[in-house]
Design an enzyme around this catalytic site. Structure first.
Site, PDB file in Angstrom:
ATOM      1  N   THR A  29     -12.012   1.187 -13.842  1.00  0.00           N
ATOM      2  CA  THR A  29     -12.082   2.204 -12.787  1.00  0.00           C
ATOM      3  C   THR A  29     -11.111   3.340 -13.095  1.00  0.00           C
ATOM      4  O   THR A  29     -10.088   3.142 -13.762  1.00  0.00           O
ATOM      5  CB  THR A  29     -11.789   1.563 -11.403  1.00  0.00           C
ATOM      6  N   LYS A  40      -0.047   3.730   4.057  1.00  0.00           N
ATOM      7  CA  LYS A  40       0.323   3.600   5.472  1.00  0.00           C
ATOM      8  C   LYS A  40       1.711   4.232   5.678  1.00  0.00           C
ATOM      9  O   LYS A  40       1.788   5.433   5.836  1.00  0.00           O
ATOM     10  CB  LYS A  40       0.208   2.142   5.905  1.00  0.00           C
ATOM     11  N   THR A  58       0.848  -1.205   0.000  1.00  0.00           N
ATOM     12  CA  THR A  58       0.000   0.000   0.000  1.00  0.00           C
ATOM     13  C   THR A  58       0.874   1.244   0.000  1.00  0.00           C
ATOM     14  O   THR A  58       2.016   1.209   0.487  1.00  0.00           O
ATOM     15  CB  THR A  58      -0.927   0.029   1.232  1.00  0.00           C
TER      16      THR A  58
END
Ligand SMILES: Cc1ncc(COP(=O)(O)O)c(C=O)c1O
Length: 548
Positions: free
Chosen positions: A416, A387, A384
């Site tokens: 998307t 974080k 990710t």
């Protein structure tokens, strides 16, 4: 509803004997006296009556209950549950005991009170209920009451989480740039995943500002249709280099990266069996479920069990082992090398989620696999940017073929809108910075060690982890929430309660996240506050290191 009454020790004696609820209500010494428009009376009585305690727990708004204006919480409950009687009940129960008014609609209420929890409502009974409602309505009434009937599903589901003490309340913790971990004036945040404070790092902020000036706000489309910009390409190259892989692919977040990658890999390898660690994150489980692949779940970090499961299958049968490096709730570390050895022995692919390790471990911040010198043995790594890197977005890194295939087949990637330039530029700056700067990682580890030591010294039940994760065990969802509220009210310290389904029932906890920007003074104040809290709530201290 009947479930609700069954919890009352008084009613539970009668409900079995008689089907007439109304008669039983009038026998209840509490209900026959209660004046639901008198808050003071309710408050003083709820200390004695277990039933009213239950009502209070279910209606978090009760303290604000304003009698006549808002109506009685009980009749509101009825109105939600049984729309067609609500017209008769609610209109007449403004100031009086609702139990008496139930008598007005005797029989009808009794028939429909016994609504089972949402998961067990028989489909046929619900559709009968709905169709009978629709049939008995005049044309002008149509639509609304039937729609209200559907609401039952939602209000039942909400009652369930409230009853279990795990109804989630979002705190507004608007961050103040440059002030983190302070927010809202003097409140100190101790549970954020901005592990290194990169969310306010000048290098990151400058890159974001420049990208906005250069490119504007959004990306303008999907990656395929006008949405790709130079920051996507640079960031993907940077991440591939970080993990020593041929390619990387960006996603909106790592949740969707995990779901899309796992389900697409399964789609492309016929007969693939998945081997999943029992403590895998919801996104990995979601990916496995979505894929509908055959799966085996091995006990957490248990290589022996994993081998037992692998050995059940033909060596040539396709397999993929899915696990994490740092398990974010317990702070345990996956046995990467052992898993890679088994993968080699049984001819399996390896998929590792390094979400709670990227930026934090390894020489250049690539994660635990880099730290342990086994990164090259892993086939797919997910991470990710939200974080330790402090921005937003998720990714996978792997071989050219795997990345290109996921890029070409995963609906969750294709259909998307691409990440905005500001986000990718900020993440790029953060990844680049943490590749060369080690000071954040070193300070982070030191702070985590110090906090665990302080907690232990003060007899607080901290899990003894080897990572930066600091779980402080409480073991009860309602207590956990109450203690979190108290910390905020009394000490201006924000720690969100961690409840089921994030952790198993009975292991509710605080998850403390010290960062390089938490000062030693803040750390000491936190521990003093926690000690006071533990004593105030009568919880034992000095019981050694906690166990999950
Ligand atoms: C282990 C793990 N994997 C994946 C994710 C999802 O990451 P993201 O927040 O980028 O969606 C999380 C989020 O907390 C996580 O803990």
């Amino acid at each position: 509803m009947m479930e609700f009454f069954k919890k009352c020790p008084f009613f539970s004696k009668y409900t079995k004997e008689s089907s007439n609820l109304i008669q039983n209500i009038s026998k209840c010494p509490f209900a026959s006296q209660a004046n639901f428009s008198n808050q003071n009376q309710i408050r003083s009585m709820h200390n004695e009556c277990p039933f009213i305690k239950q009502i209070k727990r279910n209606y978090s708004t009760l303290p604000e209950f304003k009698g006549e204006k808002e109506g009685c919480p009980f009749s509101n409950f009825i109105r939600n549950k049984i729309p067609e009687v609500s017209v008769q009940v609610v209109a007449e129960t403004k100031n009086v005991c609702p139990f008496k008014h139930l008598a007005v609609v005797q029989g009808k209420v009794e028939e429909q009170l016994d609504i089972p929890p949402p998961t067990s409502i028989p489909k046929s009974s619900l559709s009968n209920q709905i169709s009978s409602l629709v049939e008995t309505q005049t044309p002008t009434q149509k639509k609304t009451p039937a729609k209200e009937t559907y609401e039952i599903f939602f209000s039942n589901a909400l009652d369930k989480v409230r009853n279990e003490g795990r109804y989630r309340v979002f705190r507004n913790m608007t961050r103040q740039c440059g002030q983190y971990p302070k927010t809202h004036g003097e409140t100190i945040v101790w549970c954020s995943n901005d592990y290194l404070g990169m969310g306010q790092h000048p290098v990151v902020l400058q890159a974001i500002q420049e990208a906005v000036s250069q490119c504007g706000a959004g990306s303008g489309g999907t990656r395929n249709i006008a949405g790709t910009n130079k920051f996507h390409l640079k960031l993907e190259a940077e991440l591939a280099d970080l993990h020593g892989k041929e390619s990387s692919l960006l996603f909106a977040n790592c949740y969707s990266a995990n779901v899309a990658a796992i389900s697409t890999i399964v789609q492309l390898i016929p007969g693939l069996t998945l081997f999943s660690d029992a403590k895998n994150h919801a996104s990995l489980i979601d990916g496995i479920r979505t894929s509908r692949a055959n799966k085996e779940v091995f006990k957490h970090n248990d290589l022996k069990h994993l081998e037992e499961l692998l050995s059940k299958y033909d060596k040539k049968a396709p397999k993929m082992i899915i696990f994490e490096s740092v398990y974010s709730m317990d702070g345990t570390v996956g046995p990467i090398e052992g898993i890679c050895d088994l993968a080699q022995k049984y001819n399996a692919l390896t998929f590792i989620d390094e979400v709670h390790a990227v930026g934090l471990y390894g020489e250049r911040g690539a994660g635990i696999a880099e730290r342990d010198g086994v990164m090259h043995r892993l086939d797919i790594i997910s991470g990710t940017l939200a974080k330790a890197f402090g921005v937003y977005g998720g990714y996978i890194s792997s071989s050219n073929n795997i990345i290109d295939a996921v890029r070409s087949y995963a609906p969750g990637f294709i259909f998307t809108t691409a990440l905005p330039p500001s986000v990718t530029a900020g993440a790029l700056a953060s990844v680049r910075h943490l590749k060369s700067s080690k000071i954040e990682r070193q300070t982070h580890q030191r702070k985590a060690k110090e906090l665990k030591k302080l907690l232990k010294e003060n007899g607080l039940p901290v899990l003894d982890t080897s990572t930066h994760i600091v779980p402080l065990m409480i073991g009860d969802p309602i207590l956990c929430k109450k203690m979190s509220d108290r910390l905020l009210e009394k000490f201006n310290i924000y720690v969100q309660p961690i409840n089921y389904p994030t952790v198993p029932v009975g292991t509710e906890r605080f998850r403390l996240t010290p960062s390089p920007v938490h000062t030693d003074e803040m750390m000491r104040s936190l521990v003093v506050a926690l000690c006071q809290l533990w004593d105030e709530f009568g919880l034992p201290r000095n019981r050694g290191v906690a166990a999950v």
